[in-house]
Design a protein around this motif. Structure first.
Motif, short mmCIF file in Angstrom:
data_model
loop_
_atom_site.label_atom_id
_atom_site.label_comp_id
_atom_site.label_asym_id
_atom_site.label_seq_id
_atom_site.Cartn_x
_atom_site.Cartn_y
_atom_site.Cartn_z
N MET A 103 45.39 65.93 29.32
CA MET A 103 45.43 65.88 30.79
C MET A 103 45.51 67.27 31.38
O MET A 103 44.91 67.54 32.43
CB MET A 103 46.64 65.07 31.24
N LEU A 104 46.23 68.18 30.71
CA LEU A 104 46.29 69.55 31.21
C LEU A 104 44.90 70.16 31.20
O LEU A 104 44.50 70.86 32.13
CB LEU A 104 47.25 70.38 30.37
N GLY A 105 44.14 69.86 30.11
CA GLY A 105 42.77 70.34 30.03
C GLY A 105 41.94 69.84 31.19
O GLY A 105 41.22 70.60 31.85
N VAL A 106 42.07 68.54 31.48
CA VAL A 106 41.32 67.95 32.59
C VAL A 106 41.70 68.63 33.90
O VAL A 106 40.84 68.95 34.73
CB VAL A 106 41.60 66.43 32.69
N ALA A 107 43.01 68.89 34.06
CA ALA A 107 43.48 69.50 35.31
C ALA A 107 42.86 70.89 35.47
O ALA A 107 42.37 71.24 36.55
CB ALA A 107 45.01 69.59 35.31
N VAL A 108 42.87 71.67 34.38
CA VAL A 108 42.30 73.02 34.46
C VAL A 108 40.82 72.94 34.80
O VAL A 108 40.31 73.66 35.66
CB VAL A 108 42.52 73.75 33.13
N PHE A 109 40.12 71.99 34.15
CA PHE A 109 38.69 71.82 34.40
C PHE A 109 38.44 71.51 35.87
O PHE A 109 37.60 72.15 36.54
CB PHE A 109 38.15 70.70 33.50
N LEU A 110 39.19 70.53 36.41
CA LEU A 110 39.01 70.14 37.80
C LEU A 110 39.28 71.31 38.73
O LEU A 110 38.56 71.55 39.70
CB LEU A 110 39.94 68.98 38.15
N LEU A 140 43.49 65.62 43.07
CA LEU A 140 44.55 64.69 42.68
C LEU A 140 44.02 63.32 42.28
O LEU A 140 44.44 62.75 41.28
CB LEU A 140 45.56 64.54 43.81
N ILE A 141 43.08 62.77 43.08
CA ILE A 141 42.64 61.41 42.78
C ILE A 141 41.86 61.34 41.46
O ILE A 141 42.14 60.46 40.63
CB ILE A 141 41.85 60.83 43.97
N PRO A 142 40.88 62.24 41.19
CA PRO A 142 40.24 62.19 39.88
C PRO A 142 41.23 62.38 38.73
O PRO A 142 41.18 61.65 37.73
CB PRO A 142 39.24 63.35 39.91
N LEU A 143 42.16 63.32 38.93
CA LEU A 143 43.16 63.56 37.88
C LEU A 143 43.98 62.30 37.63
O LEU A 143 44.21 61.91 36.48
CB LEU A 143 44.08 64.71 38.32
N ALA A 144 44.37 61.63 38.72
CA ALA A 144 45.18 60.43 38.57
C ALA A 144 44.40 59.32 37.87
O ALA A 144 44.93 58.61 37.02
CB ALA A 144 45.67 59.95 39.94
N LEU A 145 43.10 59.20 38.20
CA LEU A 145 42.28 58.17 37.57
C LEU A 145 42.18 58.40 36.07
O LEU A 145 42.39 57.50 35.26
CB LEU A 145 40.88 58.16 38.19
N VAL A 146 41.87 59.67 35.69
CA VAL A 146 41.77 59.98 34.26
C VAL A 146 43.11 59.73 33.59
O VAL A 146 43.18 59.20 32.48
CB VAL A 146 41.31 61.44 34.06
N VAL A 170 43.94 57.56 30.29
CA VAL A 170 44.53 58.17 29.09
C VAL A 170 45.80 57.44 28.69
O VAL A 170 46.02 57.15 27.50
CB VAL A 170 44.81 59.68 29.34
N VAL A 171 46.63 57.10 29.69
CA VAL A 171 47.86 56.37 29.36
C VAL A 171 47.53 55.02 28.75
O VAL A 171 48.15 54.59 27.77
CB VAL A 171 48.74 56.22 30.62
N GLY A 172 46.50 54.35 29.33
CA GLY A 172 46.10 53.06 28.77
C GLY A 172 45.67 53.18 27.33
O GLY A 172 46.11 52.41 26.47
N VAL A 173 44.84 54.19 27.05
CA VAL A 173 44.38 54.41 25.67
C VAL A 173 45.57 54.68 24.75
O VAL A 173 45.67 54.14 23.65
CB VAL A 173 43.37 55.58 25.62
N GLY A 174 46.51 55.50 25.25
CA GLY A 174 47.69 55.82 24.45
C GLY A 174 48.48 54.58 24.09
O GLY A 174 48.90 54.40 22.94
N ILE A 175 48.63 53.67 25.06
CA ILE A 175 49.41 52.46 24.79
C ILE A 175 48.70 51.60 23.76
O ILE A 175 49.32 51.05 22.84
CB ILE A 175 49.64 51.69 26.10
N VAL A 176 47.36 51.50 23.89
CA VAL A 176 46.62 50.70 22.91
C VAL A 176 46.78 51.32 21.52
O VAL A 176 46.99 50.60 20.53
CB VAL A 176 45.13 50.62 23.32
N LEU A 177 46.68 52.64 21.44
CA LEU A 177 46.85 53.31 20.15
C LEU A 177 48.19 52.97 19.53
O LEU A 177 48.30 52.68 18.34
CB LEU A 177 46.73 54.83 20.31
#
Lengths: 445, 165
Positions: free
Chosen positions: A417-424, A381-387, A391-398
């Motif tokens: 994020m789903l990809g990251v979750a599956v990877f983790l 959960l914590i790594p997923l939340a950090l990523v 990602v949300v920050g990058v999205g807002i900048v975009l």
């Protein structure tokens, strides 16, 4: 009425009144959540649940409350009296204090704090002392183990849940509960659809923080009797119970405000009217819902076994009909009144749905082992939340710098994020497998 | 009212700090330390600094102290209850305290001309954004240095703990 009250205290009258109402009504609400829980559990296990006290057990919470108040209050020998006494009080006070910043609809809020969300988090994180100190003061090993587990669990999952909230806060750009809802109204999207992964992380984290199954290790009855509240009885025990349900409602209210659009009506762009009138279909929905419940109760009434119960059921039908009438009447009231009443309805409905998920999860999943719990928290959960925050920050900048469409960034971000979750998850599974293989070969030697 | 609130919180902080040092039972000490931290948070709130108020509670009371209590509960309390907590160097300590007090008195006396208390900045009541602005724009370098320092400390702690396992 306003000329009766001196102007210097006038701004405090309504908040104080509202606070008193919340503190007074909440025990009843908690009691009925317990009833709903027992009924739901019974239904999922093909039983009937409480049926004796009142029709379909509708008076069960009141009977339970009286039973708890009349029970003997035991203080174990060797307990630290003062801390034993103050711990449940602390738990309940902190839980109820957090309601000060929760907006139940646009009209009902005690204080719209600038740091509202942080205030709620801070105050509810103080409730842990009730559990930890209570477990320690009981002078019992079961209690102490429960308290230790609770502290470790809270510290781990508070991080994850907090980071889950951050992803929503980035979108809202404010910490004030009212502004968060307003931001969702302005952007025309509930944040649960913008950052579904953040919502999921908060959902899991909030279940763990409130010590609900499948994360109820601090009170795992098959291992620790009742965990931190083993030595508590009677009304002190009831206070702990009250605090637990108060915390459930608080996390539900936070999730509702930040992710589910607070008091906003679903489908704001849906403007179909009731046939033959100028009332929007969805605005009429609350009134129709209560009317339907009233009719259903009325139909059930003749089937009750005793005359008193028949009358009581009819009374419930009457109460629902009254609510329906209020909802219908507010349609014709000035816009502010209608927004207030309907906002409260939608807010409470969303909180109820979130709590329903809690109950549903409780009866569906088996309890975690403690090492599984820690691994889920820290490795997944914590790594997923950090990523997710990044990602949300990058999205807002975009969106802001390159004017990429918000929907596109949301969809791409979620897929990533789903990809990251599956990877983790896969990484974690391999790790667990390796540990198990090592343990087995170790035993073989 | 503002002043009364300040004295209330300040007195609460000082009294609970004294109690924290003098309690025999280490868990009671922890409870009084929590009270002292909460009183400090109250002073922040009284100064209309909402953000430090909330962060004080979340970080110190809700995070660090929970870990403290966690560790304390694992310690065998019966042993610590019987320990002699105060060693007998009363006269030395009184002497040192007197010296320190005199030093303070001299410092204040010498510098009394330049001693004008800073007025609080004229901030709007909702200043969380200003806080973030200052931290992440103007003082970004100290902020980053502090965070790297903390990261180093964290990694160091993990490395040292791992070695013994």
């Amino acid at each position: 009425m306003s000329h009766l009250i001196p102007p210097s205290i006038l701004p405090y009258v309504l908040p104080v009144l509202f606070g008193v109402v919340i503190v007074g009504v909440f025990p009843l609400v908690a009691g009925y959540i317990v009833l709903a829980e027992r009924k739901l559990m019974a239904d999922m296990q093909a039983r009937l649940g409480p049926m004796r006290v009142g029709p379909h057990g509708l008076l069960q919470p009141i009977a339970d409350a009286f039973k708890l108040m009349l029970k003997e209050d035991v203080i174990p020998a060797g307990a630290d009296k003062f801390i034993f006494w103050i711990a449940p009080v602390l738990s309940v006070t902190m839980a109820l204090l957090a309601y000060a910043a929760i907006p139940i609809g646009p009209a009902f809020q005690i204080a719209d704090l600038n740091v509202g969300l942080l205030f709620i988090l801070a105050v509810s994180s103080l409730g842990i002392y009730g559990i930890v100190l209570g477990g320690w003061a009981s002078n019992s090993h079961y209690s102490l183990l429960g308290a230790l587990r609770s502290a470790a669990q809270l510290v781990s999952y508070e991080t994850a849940a907090g980071l889950g909230l951050v992803s929503g806060l980035l979108l809202a750009g404010s910490l004030s509960m009212k502004d968060i809802v307003q931001a969702q109204a302005d952007q025309g999207i509930w944040f649960v659809f913008a950052v579904p992964i953040g919502f999921f992380i908060y959902l899991v984290g909030s279940i763990a923080e409130t010590n609900r199954a499948p994360f109820d290790l601090p009170e795992a009855e098959s291992e620790l009797v009742a965990g931190y509240m083993t030595e508590y009885s009677g009304f002190r025990w009831a206070l702990y119970f009250l605090a637990e349900y108060a915390n459930m409602v608080i996390v539900a209210a936070i999730a509702t405000t930040l992710f589910l659009g607070g008091w906003l009506r679903p489908f704001p762009r849906f403007h179909d009217h009731l046939p033959g009138t100028s009332i929007e279909l969805l605005d009429a929905f609350p009134a129709l819902l209560f009317l339907a419940i009233a009719l259903y109760c009325l139909r059930l009434a003749p089937h009750q076994p005793v005359k008193v119960q028949k009358l009581f059921m009819a009374g419930v039908a009457g109460a629902c009909a009254l609510l329906a009438a209020v909802m219908a009447a507010s349609l014709f009231a000035p816009a502010g009144v209608m927004a207030g009443i309907h906002g409260a309805f939608w807010f409470i409905a969303k909180v109820a749905i979130y709590i329903y998920i809690f109950l549903w999860v409780r009866f569906t999943f088996p309890r975690y082992r403690f090492d599984q719990l820690m691994r889920l928290g820290w490795h997944f959960l914590i790594p997923l939340a950090l990523v997710n925050v990044i990602v949300v920050g990058v999205g807002i900048v975009l969106q802001q710098q390159w004017a990429v469409s918000p929907r596109l960034t949301e969809i791409l971000g979620t897929i990533f994020m789903l990809g990251v979750a599956v990877f983790l998850a896969r990484e974690e599974q391999q790790h667990v497998h390796a540990v198990e293989v090592a343990a087995e070969s170790g035993e073989g030697e | 009212l503002n002043l009364a609130l300040f004295y209330f919180f300040a007195a609460l902080a000082v009294v609970s700090a004294i109690l924290m040092v003098t309690r025999r039972n280490i868990v009671h000490s922890a409870v009084f330390l929590i009270t002292a931290l909460l009183a400090t948070a109250g002073i922040f709130l009284q100064l209309q600094a909402e953000f430090p108020f909330v962060v004080q509670i979340i970080l110190y009371v809700g995070g660090i102290m929970v870990l403290f209590v966690f560790v304390i509960m694992l310690v065998n309390l019966d042993v610590t209850m019987r320990l002699i907590q105060f060693n007998r160097q009363r006269y030395v300590s009184v002497l040192l305290a007197l010296v320190l007090a005199i030093q303070f008195a001299i410092a204040f006396w010498v510098g009394r001309a330049g001693l004008n208390l800073r007025k609080p900045l004229d901030m709007p009541p909702h200043n969380t954004e200003a806080f973030g602005e200052a931290l992440f724009a103007r003082y970004i370098l100290p902020f980053e240095i502090a965070s790297i320092l903390l990261l180093v400390a964290m990694i160091g702690a993990v490395v040292m703990a791992k070695r013994r396992v």
